[in-house]
Enzyme design. Structure first.
Site, PDB file in Angstrom:
ATOM      1  N   SER A  14      47.460  72.059  57.318  1.00  0.00           N
ATOM      2  CA  SER A  14      46.752  70.926  56.703  1.00  0.00           C
ATOM      3  C   SER A  14      45.352  71.296  56.223  1.00  0.00           C
ATOM      4  O   SER A  14      44.418  70.504  56.315  1.00  0.00           O
ATOM      5  CB  SER A  14      46.668  69.739  57.684  1.00  0.00           C
ATOM      6  OG  SER A  14      47.952  69.342  58.094  1.00  0.00           O
ATOM      7  N   LEU A  15      45.226  72.514  55.697  1.00  0.00           N
ATOM      8  CA  LEU A  15      43.942  72.969  55.166  1.00  0.00           C
ATOM      9  C   LEU A  15      43.670  72.436  53.767  1.00  0.00           C
ATOM     10  O   LEU A  15      42.542  72.503  53.288  1.00  0.00           O
ATOM     11  CB  LEU A  15      43.918  74.503  55.106  1.00  0.00           C
ATOM     12  CG  LEU A  15      43.469  75.251  56.348  1.00  0.00           C
ATOM     13  CD1 LEU A  15      43.603  76.746  56.115  1.00  0.00           C
ATOM     14  CD2 LEU A  15      42.035  74.911  56.690  1.00  0.00           C
ATOM     15  N   GLY A  16      44.698  71.995  53.104  1.00  0.00           N
ATOM     16  CA  GLY A  16      44.545  71.567  51.720  1.00  0.00           C
ATOM     17  C   GLY A  16      44.968  72.616  50.722  1.00  0.00           C
ATOM     18  O   GLY A  16      44.433  72.671  49.610  1.00  0.00           O
ATOM     19  N   ASP A  71      53.803  67.320  48.303  1.00  0.00           N
ATOM     20  CA  ASP A  71      52.785  68.070  47.565  1.00  0.00           C
ATOM     21  C   ASP A  71      53.081  68.100  46.069  1.00  0.00           C
ATOM     22  O   ASP A  71      52.166  68.231  45.253  1.00  0.00           O
ATOM     23  CB  ASP A  71      52.666  69.503  48.094  1.00  0.00           C
ATOM     24  CG  ASP A  71      51.686  69.617  49.253  1.00  0.00           C
ATOM     25  OD1 ASP A  71      50.743  68.800  49.306  1.00  0.00           O
ATOM     26  OD2 ASP A  71      51.850  70.505  50.107  1.00  0.00           O
ATOM     27  N   GLU A 150      58.823  81.848  60.628  1.00  0.00           N
ATOM     28  CA  GLU A 150      59.758  81.362  59.609  1.00  0.00           C
ATOM     29  C   GLU A 150      59.274  81.637  58.181  1.00  0.00           C
ATOM     30  O   GLU A 150      60.062  81.611  57.235  1.00  0.00           O
ATOM     31  CB  GLU A 150      60.036  79.857  59.785  1.00  0.00           C
ATOM     32  CG  GLU A 150      58.814  78.983  59.720  1.00  0.00           C
ATOM     33  CD  GLU A 150      58.235  78.677  61.093  1.00  0.00           C
ATOM     34  OE1 GLU A 150      57.668  77.586  61.248  1.00  0.00           O
ATOM     35  OE2 GLU A 150      58.357  79.518  61.986  1.00  0.00           O
ATOM     36  N   LYS A 188      31.561  79.502  62.180  1.00  0.00           N
ATOM     37  CA  LYS A 188      32.082  80.794  62.623  1.00  0.00           C
ATOM     38  C   LYS A 188      33.075  81.364  61.598  1.00  0.00           C
ATOM     39  O   LYS A 188      34.010  80.685  61.178  1.00  0.00           O
ATOM     40  CB  LYS A 188      32.780  80.639  63.981  1.00  0.00           C
ATOM     41  CG  LYS A 188      31.828  80.290  65.136  1.00  0.00           C
ATOM     42  CD  LYS A 188      30.865  81.441  65.415  1.00  0.00           C
ATOM     43  CE  LYS A 188      29.993  81.161  66.631  1.00  0.00           C
ATOM     44  NZ  LYS A 188      29.047  82.281  66.892  1.00  0.00           N
ATOM     45  N   LYS A 224      29.122  87.760  54.694  1.00  0.00           N
ATOM     46  CA  LYS A 224      29.838  88.266  55.872  1.00  0.00           C
ATOM     47  C   LYS A 224      31.349  88.236  55.642  1.00  0.00           C
ATOM     48  O   LYS A 224      32.060  89.196  55.960  1.00  0.00           O
ATOM     49  CB  LYS A 224      29.460  87.435  57.096  1.00  0.00           C
ATOM     50  CG  LYS A 224      29.989  87.988  58.418  1.00  0.00           C
ATOM     51  CD  LYS A 224      29.444  87.179  59.589  1.00  0.00           C
ATOM     52  CE  LYS A 224      29.927  87.753  60.916  1.00  0.00           C
ATOM     53  NZ  LYS A 224      29.405  86.954  62.068  1.00  0.00           N
ATOM     54  N   CYS A 382      62.705  49.478  44.766  1.00  0.00           N
ATOM     55  CA  CYS A 382      63.967  49.976  45.312  1.00  0.00           C
ATOM     56  C   CYS A 382      64.513  48.998  46.357  1.00  0.00           C
ATOM     57  O   CYS A 382      65.003  47.941  46.003  1.00  0.00           O
ATOM     58  CB  CYS A 382      63.787  51.388  45.871  1.00  0.00           C
ATOM     59  SG  CYS A 382      65.344  52.272  46.150  1.00  0.00           S
ATOM     60  N   GLU A 406      74.707  47.813  52.895  1.00  0.00           N
ATOM     61  CA  GLU A 406      74.161  48.948  53.638  1.00  0.00           C
ATOM     62  C   GLU A 406      73.631  48.502  54.993  1.00  0.00           C
ATOM     63  O   GLU A 406      73.839  49.165  56.010  1.00  0.00           O
ATOM     64  CB  GLU A 406      73.022  49.602  52.848  1.00  0.00           C
ATOM     65  CG  GLU A 406      72.320  50.724  53.622  1.00  0.00           C
ATOM     66  CD  GLU A 406      70.989  51.141  53.011  1.00  0.00           C
ATOM     67  OE1 GLU A 406      70.429  52.147  53.477  1.00  0.00           O
ATOM     68  OE2 GLU A 406      70.501  50.465  52.087  1.00  0.00           O
ATOM     69  N   HIS A 508      61.697  53.978  41.120  1.00  0.00           N
ATOM     70  CA  HIS A 508      60.446  54.298  41.821  1.00  0.00           C
ATOM     71  C   HIS A 508      59.351  54.609  40.801  1.00  0.00           C
ATOM     72  O   HIS A 508      59.100  55.777  40.481  1.00  0.00           O
ATOM     73  CB  HIS A 508      60.649  55.490  42.756  1.00  0.00           C
ATOM     74  CG  HIS A 508      61.426  55.173  43.982  1.00  0.00           C
ATOM     75  ND1 HIS A 508      60.832  54.815  45.180  1.00  0.00           N
ATOM     76  CD2 HIS A 508      62.760  55.140  44.210  1.00  0.00           C
ATOM     77  CE1 HIS A 508      61.772  54.591  46.087  1.00  0.00           C
ATOM     78  NE2 HIS A 508      62.951  54.776  45.518  1.00  0.00           N
ATOM     79  N   GLU A 510      56.241  54.654  41.066  1.00  0.00           N
ATOM     80  CA  GLU A 510      55.071  55.357  41.610  1.00  0.00           C
ATOM     81  C   GLU A 510      55.054  56.836  41.270  1.00  0.00           C
ATOM     82  O   GLU A 510      53.984  57.467  41.218  1.00  0.00           O
ATOM     83  CB  GLU A 510      54.986  55.162  43.128  1.00  0.00           C
ATOM     84  CG  GLU A 510      56.071  55.834  43.956  1.00  0.00           C
ATOM     85  CD  GLU A 510      57.289  54.965  44.208  1.00  0.00           C
ATOM     86  OE1 GLU A 510      57.999  55.205  45.189  1.00  0.00           O
ATOM     87  OE2 GLU A 510      57.528  54.047  43.398  1.00  0.00           O
TER      88      GLU A 510
END
Length: 539
Positions: A14-16, A71, A150, A188, A224, A382, A406, A508, A510
């Site tokens: 989850s660093l982006g 993503d 993995e 750090k 550094k 939907c 359903e 959908h 969106e």
């Protein structure tokens, strides 16, 4: 020749990485380059289509019907491109294809191994992304964290691709974390050093390092990292935490990340970086005046990523009005006819998004009833459309027990039923009605006012549809079927003209919204919600 950029991540998840990749894609596109982007996911599911939203977040659907990682939504929204099935590759898909080849005898009795068979399959998928789009640049995000067992075949494959295509056509970008240690009062670099060391141990020397940080980096810290990671100081890029994701491309541009990439890969950029449209967007985002509250009624609200594209589309629709969208998350399992007003009395609009399964469906129906009876702007997507017709059947037509087949296979009134082509399908994965399909819009309706044309195309993901046996009865009682498939068989949009805004669609919308180009239905919904709010305030 197509150039390839690989984005890896280290230290933590989850660093982006996805936002970094998408932002770089935006910068390169603004320089006149054609860009496509893909995500390699190391999990063994063939795709996320059958995964729980609690595990994975939303499933993003492409034009050609691929069920993909969320993503890809970021990629499409940032770069403003439509991706395809080659843009998301999972380990499950790779292994499945290799095993099918082995069963067919494609390997002529040879021993099937991770190297070369799995790595070759990964490289083939990588190259297909470029071949299918003729892009100048393919950006590939490698999911997971460097060192994860993995993801090793993917790392090995992108190491090999450098030899296959030659160094001048391949670039590696590594994203790391620069943690701030409060007790010591300093940031750090050691985690970054170790992450790069791990990556180099796998045969990859990063060309550029993007450092995720909470605070501004000093020059000493950059020097550094450059020294210990063996890259030029200017190739250490700071990526500060931002209030809006849309700030990230501008952050990276100020540090000339696009220039560094263009120089390294000898790309023929047509323009200098301008980003005028993006700067205007960010100016709007940073100067919103007031807010509109939308009640999002769903069963996965404890993990908001399950509705990521819906929320982004709502925000996009607020920008032209210079309004912030406050999403009130409402767990549909807690909503009943008796308490719906308590949950919904303060909202300016109600949205029921897509979903599957019986659990918490009755709460959604109660929310829809509240919207219809109290003339609160309603938008169903939907399942939100399907349940709008169920609610109408129960409470307007008086068909007690009406439901979707359903959710209740024994219902006496199956207002929603299985698609005919789904009758003999047993597998769940990859078998829905998926991707971009056309619809015809009825003139003189709200749908026509929204789109302004008779034919549209939107992305779908569903297995059930409206049962036309109930169509005439509903039309006689005021419900308008304003969008249908070209053959007239499938219902795509419904609306209730007696309400100020009561609208639902099977598709959908969106997935096609962009920050600089809101999806038309979302735009109309937010405009209606804003009018509703103003009317309340003027009472």
């Amino acid at each position: 020749m197509t150039k390839f950029i690989f984005v890896t991540g280290g230290v933590v998840s989850s660093l982006g990485k996805g936002i970094t990749a998408a932002s770089l894609g935006r910068l390169l596109k603004d320089r006149g380059l054609s860009v496509t982007i893909q995500k390699f996911d190391p999990y063994l599911n063939v795709d996320p289509g059958t995964m729980s939203p609690y595990q994975h977040g939303e499933v993003f659907v492409t034009d050609d019907g691929a069920e993909t990682d969320l993503d890809l939504g970021h990629y499409e929204r940032f770069i403003d491109i439509n991706l395809n099935k080659y843009s998301n590759v999972t380990a499950g898909k790779v292994y499945s294809h290799v095993l099918k080849k082995e069963r067919r005898g494609d390997y002529l009795g040879g021993t099937v191994q991770v190297i070369p068979h799995i790595t070759n399959e990964i490289k083939e998928r990588l190259l297909l992304a470029g071949e299918s789009t003729n892009a100048d640049v393919v950006i590939t995000e490698i999911g997971g964290t460097t060192g994860d067992i993995e993801s090793l075949p993917f790392i090995e494959a992108i190491r090999q691709i450098r030899s296959d295509l030659s160094r001048e056509n391949v670039m590696y970008i590594h994203c790391t974390l620069l943690p701030f240690i409060k007790a010591a009062g300093e940031m750090k670099t050691k985690p970054t050093q170790h992450s790069v060391k791990e990556l180099r141990g796998l045969g990859i020397q990063p060309d550029l390092i993007v450092v995720r940080t909470e605070y501004e980096m000093t020059q000493d810290l950059k020097d550094k990292i450059a020294l210990f990671c063996d890259i030029p100081e200017q190739n250490v890029i700071e990526c500060r935490d931002a209030e809006s994701l849309y700030e990230i491309p501008l952050q990276l541009s100020k540090q000339h990340m696009d220039d560094l990439v263009i120089k390294r890969l000898d790309l023929n950029a047509k323009y200098d970086t301008q980003l005028d449209e993006w700067k205007h967007l960010l100016d709007v985002v940073n100067h919103l005046d007031g807010e509109i509250t939308i009640g999002l009624v769903g069963k996965y609200v404890s993990l908001q990523d399950a509705y990521l594209s819906v929320v982004e589309a709502l925000k996009h629709a607020g920008y032209p009005l210079h309004k912030d969208i406050n999403v009130k998350w409402i767990d549909s399992s807690e909503v009943t006819d008796e308490n719906a007003a308590e949950f919904l009395k303060d909202v300016d609009g109600i949205l029921v998004p897509g979903g599957f399964g019986y659990r918490a469906s009755e709460g959604k129906i109660s929310a829809i009833r509240y919207a219809r009876e109290n003339n609160v702007p309603y938008f169903g997507i939907c399942l939100g459309m399907q349940l709008a017709t169920v609610e109408f059947a129960r409470n307007v037509l008086g068909l007690e027990g009406a439901h979707s087949a359903e959710l209740d296979p024994e219902t006496p009134y199956p207002v929603i039923d299985l698609l005919p082509e789904q009758k003999d399908i047993e597998d769940l994965g990859g078998t829905l009605r998926l991707g971009l399909y056309p619809s015809e819009v009825k003139e003189g309706t709200l749908a026509y006012d929204i789109y302004g044309k008779k034919e549209i195309e939107e992305r779908h993901r569903h297995r059930y549809e409206f049962n036309n046996d109930y169509r005439e009865q509903m039309e006689d009682n005021g419900l308008v079927f304003s969008g249908v498939s070209p053959d007239g068989r499938r219902i795509e949009m419904v609306e209730l003209p007696k309400n100020d805004f009561f609208f639902a669609c099977q598709f959908h919308p969106e997935f096609l919204s962009r920050p600089n180009r809101p999806q038309p239905i979302f735009k109309a919904f937010i405009e209606a919600a804003n009018k509703y709010k103003e009317a309340k305030e003027n009472k």
